[in-house]
Design a protein around this motif. Structure first.
Motif, PDB file in Angstrom:
ATOM      1  N   ARG A  51       0.116 -22.932   8.222  1.00  0.00           N
ATOM      2  CA  ARG A  51       1.164 -23.379   9.292  1.00  0.00           C
ATOM      3  C   ARG A  51       1.466 -24.844   8.963  1.00  0.00           C
ATOM      4  NH1 ARG A  51      -2.454 -20.145  12.539  1.00  0.00           N
ATOM      5  NH2 ARG A  51      -3.586 -21.956  13.245  1.00  0.00           N
ATOM      6  N   PHE A  95      17.157 -15.239   9.611  1.00  0.00           N
ATOM      7  CA  PHE A  95      16.865 -13.841   9.279  1.00  0.00           C
ATOM      8  C   PHE A  95      18.526 -13.192   9.395  1.00  0.00           C
ATOM      9  CE2 PHE A  95      12.571 -14.176  10.521  1.00  0.00           C
ATOM     10  CZ  PHE A  95      11.970 -13.700   9.101  1.00  0.00           C
ATOM     11  N   GLU A 112      20.685  -4.975  -4.669  1.00  0.00           N
ATOM     12  CA  GLU A 112      20.923  -3.936  -3.809  1.00  0.00           C
ATOM     13  C   GLU A 112      19.773  -3.531  -2.985  1.00  0.00           C
ATOM     14  OE1 GLU A 112      24.629  -1.393  -5.266  1.00  0.00           O
ATOM     15  OE2 GLU A 112      22.761  -1.400  -6.536  1.00  0.00           O
ATOM     16  N   SER A 113      19.638  -2.441  -2.041  1.00  0.00           N
ATOM     17  CA  SER A 113      18.235  -2.258  -1.395  1.00  0.00           C
ATOM     18  C   SER A 113      17.344  -1.790  -2.453  1.00  0.00           C
ATOM     19  CB  SER A 113      18.559  -1.206  -0.364  1.00  0.00           C
ATOM     20  OG  SER A 113      19.206  -0.176  -0.812  1.00  0.00           O
ATOM     21  N   SER A 162      17.876  -9.259  16.658  1.00  0.00           N
ATOM     22  CA  SER A 162      16.229  -9.067  16.583  1.00  0.00           C
ATOM     23  C   SER A 162      15.495 -10.555  16.286  1.00  0.00           C
ATOM     24  CB  SER A 162      15.498  -7.926  15.832  1.00  0.00           C
ATOM     25  OG  SER A 162      15.342  -8.477  14.796  1.00  0.00           O
ATOM     26  N   SER A 163      16.213 -11.491  15.774  1.00  0.00           N
ATOM     27  CA  SER A 163      15.554 -12.505  15.469  1.00  0.00           C
ATOM     28  C   SER A 163      15.412 -13.734  16.489  1.00  0.00           C
ATOM     29  CB  SER A 163      16.311 -13.122  14.252  1.00  0.00           C
ATOM     30  OG  SER A 163      17.545 -13.825  14.679  1.00  0.00           O
ATOM     31  N   HIS A 168      23.415  -9.005  -0.267  1.00  0.00           N
ATOM     32  CA  HIS A 168      23.468  -8.156  -1.103  1.00  0.00           C
ATOM     33  C   HIS A 168      25.316  -8.320  -1.820  1.00  0.00           C
ATOM     34  CE1 HIS A 168      25.586  -6.854   2.491  1.00  0.00           C
ATOM     35  NE2 HIS A 168      26.264  -6.305   1.793  1.00  0.00           N
ATOM     36  N   SER A 189       5.081 -25.299   7.898  1.00  0.00           N
ATOM     37  CA  SER A 189       6.236 -24.887   8.428  1.00  0.00           C
ATOM     38  C   SER A 189       7.194 -25.927   8.783  1.00  0.00           C
ATOM     39  CB  SER A 189       5.775 -24.344   9.990  1.00  0.00           C
ATOM     40  OG  SER A 189       5.136 -25.386  10.760  1.00  0.00           O
ATOM     41  N   PRO A 209       0.862  -1.281   0.069  1.00  0.00           N
ATOM     42  CA  PRO A 209      -0.039   0.014  -0.009  1.00  0.00           C
ATOM     43  C   PRO A 209       0.842   1.357   0.138  1.00  0.00           C
ATOM     44  CG  PRO A 209      -0.400  -1.082   1.958  1.00  0.00           C
ATOM     45  CD  PRO A 209       0.708  -1.970   1.147  1.00  0.00           C
ATOM     46  N   GLN A 245      11.676 -23.071   6.428  1.00  0.00           N
ATOM     47  CA  GLN A 245      12.055 -22.533   7.463  1.00  0.00           C
ATOM     48  C   GLN A 245      12.979 -21.034   7.083  1.00  0.00           C
ATOM     49  OE1 GLN A 245      11.722 -22.340  10.877  1.00  0.00           O
ATOM     50  NE2 GLN A 245      10.080 -23.864  10.720  1.00  0.00           N
ATOM     51  N   VAL A 246      13.263 -20.539   8.099  1.00  0.00           N
ATOM     52  CA  VAL A 246      13.878 -19.193   7.751  1.00  0.00           C
ATOM     53  C   VAL A 246      15.234 -19.084   8.607  1.00  0.00           C
ATOM     54  CG1 VAL A 246      12.424 -17.766   9.203  1.00  0.00           C
ATOM     55  CG2 VAL A 246      13.514 -16.887   7.515  1.00  0.00           C
ATOM     56  N   ARG A 260      10.149 -13.059   1.641  1.00  0.00           N
ATOM     57  CA  ARG A 260       8.958 -13.089   2.771  1.00  0.00           C
ATOM     58  C   ARG A 260       7.644 -13.774   1.795  1.00  0.00           C
ATOM     59  NH1 ARG A 260      10.014 -10.199   7.060  1.00  0.00           N
ATOM     60  NH2 ARG A 260       8.152  -9.520   7.423  1.00  0.00           N
ATOM     61  N   LEU A 296       7.672 -17.223   2.413  1.00  0.00           N
ATOM     62  CA  LEU A 296       7.553 -17.815   3.949  1.00  0.00           C
ATOM     63  C   LEU A 296       5.971 -17.374   4.266  1.00  0.00           C
ATOM     64  CD1 LEU A 296      10.954 -16.137   5.212  1.00  0.00           C
ATOM     65  CD2 LEU A 296      10.051 -18.394   5.417  1.00  0.00           C
ATOM     66  N   GLY A 297       5.760 -16.706   3.381  1.00  0.00           N
ATOM     67  CA  GLY A 297       4.177 -16.513   3.774  1.00  0.00           C
ATOM     68  C   GLY A 297       3.859 -15.304   4.496  1.00  0.00           C
ATOM     69  N   LEU A 298       5.043 -14.395   4.658  1.00  0.00           N
ATOM     70  CA  LEU A 298       4.946 -13.203   5.478  1.00  0.00           C
ATOM     71  C   LEU A 298       4.203 -12.058   4.782  1.00  0.00           C
ATOM     72  CD1 LEU A 298       8.257 -13.683   7.430  1.00  0.00           C
ATOM     73  CD2 LEU A 298       5.809 -13.969   8.256  1.00  0.00           C
TER      74      LEU A 298
END
Lengths: 275, 313, 608
Positions: free
Chosen positions: A83, A93, A44-45, A98-99, A207, A86, A14, A90-91, A54, A57-59
């Motif tokens: 689910r 990050f 790159e970014s 923060s993971s 990257h 799962s 959005p 798997q992932v 993502r 991963l279904g995010l």
């Protein structure tokens, strides 16, 4: 047969602000990953590489195209159906800080996916110990909290968590870019070692062309939401065909003053030629 | 910028409509009791029903609200059930009394909090402990007790200031100042306790940011870094707290007005509510909402000026 | 330039990140202490909790202790003084026992607090979880409702709704609870929004953990602390508001409460001045205890927050360094035996820079290389005089053109900064003030360093921006930081740094936050500017590619020490220190690629 098959994947977010038009960040990307294989995804970014991960991963919900896992469409799956995947996908990050939930012990973090899939507490505990062993961490880590570990160790924990359900595919989203050089090498060696032993496939997002070259069988290059080049790792990273891949290759500085001087001249010549 | 203002104004209007409507809706459940109260002990079911019809309170709520709104938009807020005086002028008159203690208290709060907060954040050590102590006292002592305590000390014991009553500014400026002094002090202490801690916290955060270090490496003076850069960036969140502070003072003024027998908005609302004077209650609500909307709009505008990112949304 | 090699100090295989973990072990141990244990060690918490427990226990025991009913009045006892038999604190204007009424008032306050806080918590937490975790539409509506509640003066609303509640204090507190809910809602919603974007929540979702379980396990654990803190303050404010309303006379006169007692005492102030004192003292004691307890809880849950320290005081120096350092005549900057330490929670000093020696000659580019935590950025900040407030320079000397910088105040350092020594940071975006246009920030810097008019400064900045590769300098000049890209922001910062033609430029990981293609352009720009202005550059980096691209000489740092230094060519060709060898060995081979083919997946269960 491929394990993962992405066809014409489109994702929109959005727009910012009130009634803004949605912004498409992936403009139809197709790729596939075979069992036991590493596909490196470079860009790159803003290239959309993380968004692909993502979506798998279904995010993130795709706005178009298909994502097939073992021949089954998983792009729009939600809730219970999602689910159920799962134990296959798997992932790991990028950010080792923060993971992992800072207030939950390593043992509980590792047991979470196992218990969710119906393992008993005792089985889970035994499995957690063997997972820690597999990633080279002492078993007394179970009782400790994430902040007691260094970046490299946390990344090993994150890898152990991903291995828990014995997945067929692990999405690795920049798993080594936040790590120091020496740690980075060892985590990559661990990932390769695990793959050789288990035959898990990696969708390896980075990257860094050099990192990707060292771990991938095949490489796909993304630029602003489009895939510009794909092929065997050695071809794409040493004999690139697309101008962007060439630019990317020449832009990375080499740790050798003479070689870097040569590369710089080459890059400037290429820039001048295209200008 | 114009669309930004228009959007904020639009939100304010919707807010005003909604709050008055909800108040109306809630009050409508008590119309019957109010009618009984008006009629006094002699009320019977018949006379109550007759009064309800006469007042139009037996019509559907939406129709009644529509009527009220339509008149209100033309500036007619009806008349009091008891005194038959028009609502709008009396509400405004009472509002002015309340504002005459809130506005000075707010200005004092802003000035003292900024000085105290910045001082504490940039000096540290003993200065910081003193500033925090001041904040804590304001926090720990309830406003009601503070008000009574000050009255006991300054009015009853020392007889320096009048204990109660209000003299309008136009009648006697000196007496006006004396009549609002204790109320303003009470409101200011409560306000400073909260605001100074906010300013201090924001300033400490701001002074630790990367851009402050970069500015220092360019040889820019400490004063400029603290005032022009850190304080400006700390200002925007502090301002939001300030606008909430204003709203809170409006509530606190209610008790203060009672302690000091000030003929303000709060005591007016209290009496109207006690009597069930529906038109007055609605008038009070409407003016309250308008005031809140104006304050919020002003806050947003200043925020937009302080914080360039806010202007985009 | 001679080449120095330090003896191997520690097992090379242990990278510095791992060593930070051990250094922080003490801190970790402190933070692992359970909350209740921390509270037990805090006298403020122990005292306030004891007071509250005693007060509310008295409330519970009222039927046993109280000598009279709350409304039992004896006309012969009107305004009886304290100490009257059976009336230990005296009686009020209606001849009611003040002591008994105080006890009954405690219960009223407790019920009011329970209802008000309970409603606020239930409404606020549920709405906060919903508003924070679910999509934008749900959030927009909860947001709207709660900002609506927040914008109206609560006390006024309670008064206005008196005809509805009939003044019953329980109904009033119910509404007050709803009015307090936005505060809880905001806390929960913000925390949830933060947690939701944490990767560990994504990882849990990938692991098949359901939404409710994620909310309960990952989100509530984070939200718990702030809510307990807020609840303590809320209990205080509900009791204060209930007293305020009772003071005004809202509700039944039959209900004993502090407010009603204060009100009657206040009316009787001239006759019996002590009457209003008792309820005021008890009310003050309760609310003060709650506020102080809230503060203790905050300290226990959130740890000590950053304390202010004097701005512009200059760096803390433990002891003056001896000025008898001999420096080569051509050295622009000479760092000798620099040691920097940070205080640990236990009060000791923890050294992060342990005796660094560096030397930069005019026009030379020196790369300071090391892994995270090696102390390389600290060394750079010390040279600029901008170490964080907590840092202490415990020993050493920094000579710039022969002048000692250690111990200089901010004011004494200022003429050097920007003019002689300049700085380029790592993260371009956070290093620009978000509230000012890019141009205005640069002009301020130029004018601080050079005696030029505003107009001249602007012209100079525009020319610089163009020189630094910005296509539309005028447009960038008038942009706010959030309107430009990261690469552009780094060019702006470079322009700001070289504006006054400094003799030494300190660049702290200047390209780490940038994309590879942008990094190449920024490195080109830095190289060109260096040649053009003939300035010396100290570049701090972990990237040997960047070093190879720019540097004349290299100093390798490990755990606060320089372990090897020499010319770039020497170090790359023949590193001598084990650590340097390990670092260079860890660089992924440019030519290597994966050769082993994919293997077939192992059968189920074989992984373990």
């Amino acid at each position: 047969m491929s394990l993962l098959d992405i066809h014409d994947l489109r994702v929109s977010f959005p727009g910012r602000g009130f009634r803004a038009a949605p912004v498409e960040v992936l403009h139809g990307v197709s790729l596939s990953v075979s069992p036991g294989e590493t596909l490196g995804l470079v860009g790159e970014s803003g290239s959309g590489k993380t968004t692909i991960g993502r979506a798998v991963l279904g995010l993130v919900r795709p706005s178009g195209g298909t994502i097939e896992f073992e021949g089954r469409e998983i792009g729009g799956l939600q809730g219970r159906a999602r689910r159920g995947l799962s134990d296959d996908i798997q992932v790991v990050f990028q950010d080792p800080y923060s993971s992992l939930n800072p207030s939950i012990t390593i043992g509980d973090t590792l047991a979470e996916p196992l218990v969710t899939q119906g393992a008993t507490r005792r089985d889970a505990r035994a499995r957690v110990r063997s997972l820690l062993d597999q990633v080279g961490l002492p078993s007394d880590a179970v009782e400790r909290l994430p902040r007691e570990f260094s970046g490299g160790q946390r990344q090993r924990i994150a890898i152990a968590r991903a291995l828990g359900p014995q997945p067929k595919l692990i999405v690795c989203d920049e798993p080594v870019s936040a790590l120091d050089l020496t740690t980075q090498t060892r985590v990559m060696e661990l990932l390769i070692d695990i793959q050789r032993h288990t035959g898990v496939a990696y969708l390896f997002i980075s990257h860094d062309l050099t990192v990707v070259r060292n771990i991938s069988h095949r490489v796909a290059v993304l630029y602003r939401g489009d895939m510009v080049e794909t092929g065997a790792a050695v071809d794409v990273t040493s004999r690139p065909e697309h101008p962007y891949t060439k630019r990317l290759l020449l832009a990375a500085p080499v740790a050798d003053p003479d070689e870097q001087r040569r590369r710089r001249t080459e890059r400037k010549a290429a820039t001048a030629a295209s200008a | 910028m114009i669309s930004y203002i228009a959007k904020r104004l639009g939100t304010g209007i919707v807010l005003a409509l909604l709050v008055t409507f909800i108040t109306f809706l809630l009050l409508s459940t008590s119309f019957q009791d109010v009618a009984r109260t008006i009629l006094g002990p002699s009320a019977t079911d018949q006379t109550t029903a007759a009064l309800m019809t006469a007042k139009g309170w037996d019509r559907p709520v939406l129709v009644q609200y529509g009527d009220w709104l339509f008149s209100a938009l033309r500036g007619d807020f009806g008349t009091s059930v008891y005194t038959s005086l028009p609502v709008a002028p009396s509400v405004i008159q009472r509002l002015l009394v309340t504002l005459s203690i809130i506005v000075p208290a707010l200005i004092l709060t802003a000035v003292i909090s900024t000085l105290l907060g910045v001082w504490a954040a940039t000096r540290g050590g003993a200065v910081d402990r003193v500033a925090q102590g001041i904040s804590l006292i304001g926090y720990v002592v309830p406003g009601l007790l503070l008000a009574i305590g000050l009255v006991v000390i300054f009015a009853v014991q020392l007889k320096w200031l009048p204990a109660t009553g209000y003299t309008p500014l136009a009648d006697d400026p000196a007496a006006w100042i004396r009549s609002i002094t204790i109320p303003v002090i009470v409101l200011t202490i409560g306000g400073v306790a909260n605001m100074a801690a906010q300013v201090r916290g924001r300033m400490i955060d701001e002074l630790r940011r990367d851009y402050v270090r970069t500015l220092r490496t360019r040889g820019i003076s400490t004063t400029s870094i603290v005032i022009r850069h850190a304080l400006r960036n700390a200002g925007s969140p502090a301002l939001t707290v300030m606008s909430l502070e204003f709203i809170q003072m409006f509530g606190a003024a209610l008790i203060i007005e009672n302690v000091f027998a000030l003929p303000g908005y709060g005591s007016f609302a209290f009496n109207a509510s006690l009597q069930g004077d529906i038109p007055v209650i609605l008038g009070i609500t409407a003016f309250g909402v308008i005031l809140v909307t104006v304050v919020n709009l002003a806050t947003d505008l200043v925020n937009g000026w302080l914080n360039p990112k806010a202007r985009q949304h | 330039m001679t080449r120095r090699i330090e003896p191997v100090t520690k097992a090379v295989s242990a990278p510095s990140t791992e060593s930070i973990a051990t250094v922080q072990a003490a801190e970790v141990a402190a933070s692992r202490t359970p909350i209740w244990k921390k509270l037990l060690r805090d006298p403020q918490a122990v005292i306030t909790v004891s007071i509250l427990v005693i007060v509310f226990a008295l409330g519970v025991l009222t039927p046993l202790i109280a000598l009279h009913g709350p409304n039992e009045s004896d006309l012969s006892m009107v305004n009886a003084p304290p100490g009257t038999p059976g009336y230990p604190l005296g009686a009020d204007e209606s001849g009611r026992d003040i002591f008994s009424r105080l006890l009954h008032s405690i219960n009223t306050a407790a019920i009011a607090a329970l209802i008000g806080t309970g409603v606020a918590l239930v409404v606020g937490i549920i709405a906060g979880l919903i508003g924070g975790y679910f999509g934008r539409v749900t959030r927009a509506s909860t947001e709207w409702i709660f900002s609506l509640i927040m914008t109206f003066p609560g006390l006024l609303l309670l008064i206005i709704l008196m005809p509805v509640t009939g003044g019953d204090y329980r109904a009033t507190m119910l509404i007050f609870g709803v009015l307090l809910a936005p505060g809880i809602y905001r806390i929960v919603r913000n925390l949830v929004l933060g947690v939701k974007n944490e990767l560990y929540v994504d990882a849990a979702r990938v692991s098949g953990v359901g939404t409710l379980r994620i909310l309960g396990r990952h989100v509530l654990t984070v939200v718990r602390g702030p809510i307990i803190i807020a609840a303590a303050f809320m209990v205080g404010s509900t009791i204060a508001v209930q007293s305020g309303l009772a003071f005004l006379g809202v509700g039944s006169l039959e209900v004993p409460s502090f407010g009603a007692m204060i009100s009657s005492g206040f009316r009787n102030l001239y006759i019996a001045p002590t009457q209003f004192l008792w309820p005021s003292l008890l009310l003050g004691l309760i609310t003060a205890s709650l506020v102080l307890l809230g503060n203790s809880l905050r300290d226990a849950f959130e740890g000590s927050r950053p304390k202010p320290s004097k701005v512009g005081a200059g760096q803390h120096v433990a002891e003056r360094a001896e000025d008898t350092v001999l420096v080569g005549a051509d050295a622009l900057l000479a760092v000798r035996g620099l040691r920097i330490a940070y205080p640990t929670p236990s009060g000791d000093l923890n050294e992060v820079v342990k005796g660094v020696d560096l030397e930069i000659t005019r026009g030379e580019v020196l790369g300071l290389v090391g892994e995270s935590g090696s102390g390389k950025s600290q060394t750079a900040f010390a040279t600029l005089g901008v170490l964080p407030n907590e840092a202490v320079v415990t020993a050493g000397s920094i000579l710039f053109e022969g002048r000692e910088l250690i111990g200089l105040s901010d004011a004494a350092m200022r003429p050097l900064r920007g003019k002689e020594i300049a700085y380029i940071p790592q993260e371009p975006m956070s290093n620009l003030d978000p509230s000012y246009r890019v141009g205005a920030q640069l002009v301020e810097g130029v004018r601080a360093a050079l005696p030029v008019s505003k107009k001249e400064a602007k012209e100079r900045v525009l020319a610089l921006l163009e020189r630094c590769g910005i296509n539309e300098p005028a447009r960038t000049f008038d942009s706010y930081p959030h309107q430009i890209s990261g690469g552009m922001a780094q060019r702006v910062l470079i322009a700001g740094a070289v504006a006054s033609r400094p003799k030494l430029l300190i660049a702290d990981e200047p390209t780490t936050a940038l994309d590879v293609t942008v990094q190449a352009e920024i490195l080109d720009l830095l190289r060109d500017l260096q040649t053009e202005l003939g300035m010396a550059v100290l570049i701090v980096t972990h990237n040997f590619g960047v070093v190879a691209d720019l540097c004349d000489r290299i100093a390798v740092m490990q755990q606060g020490r320089i372990v090897e230094s020499g010319t770039a060519a020497e170090i790359f060709r023949a590193p001598e220190h084990e650590y340097t060898k390990a670092l260079l060995g860890a660089i992924l081979d440019e030519a290597a690629y994966r050769t082993d083919p994919p293997v077939a997946p192992a059968p189920e269960g074989a992984i373990a």
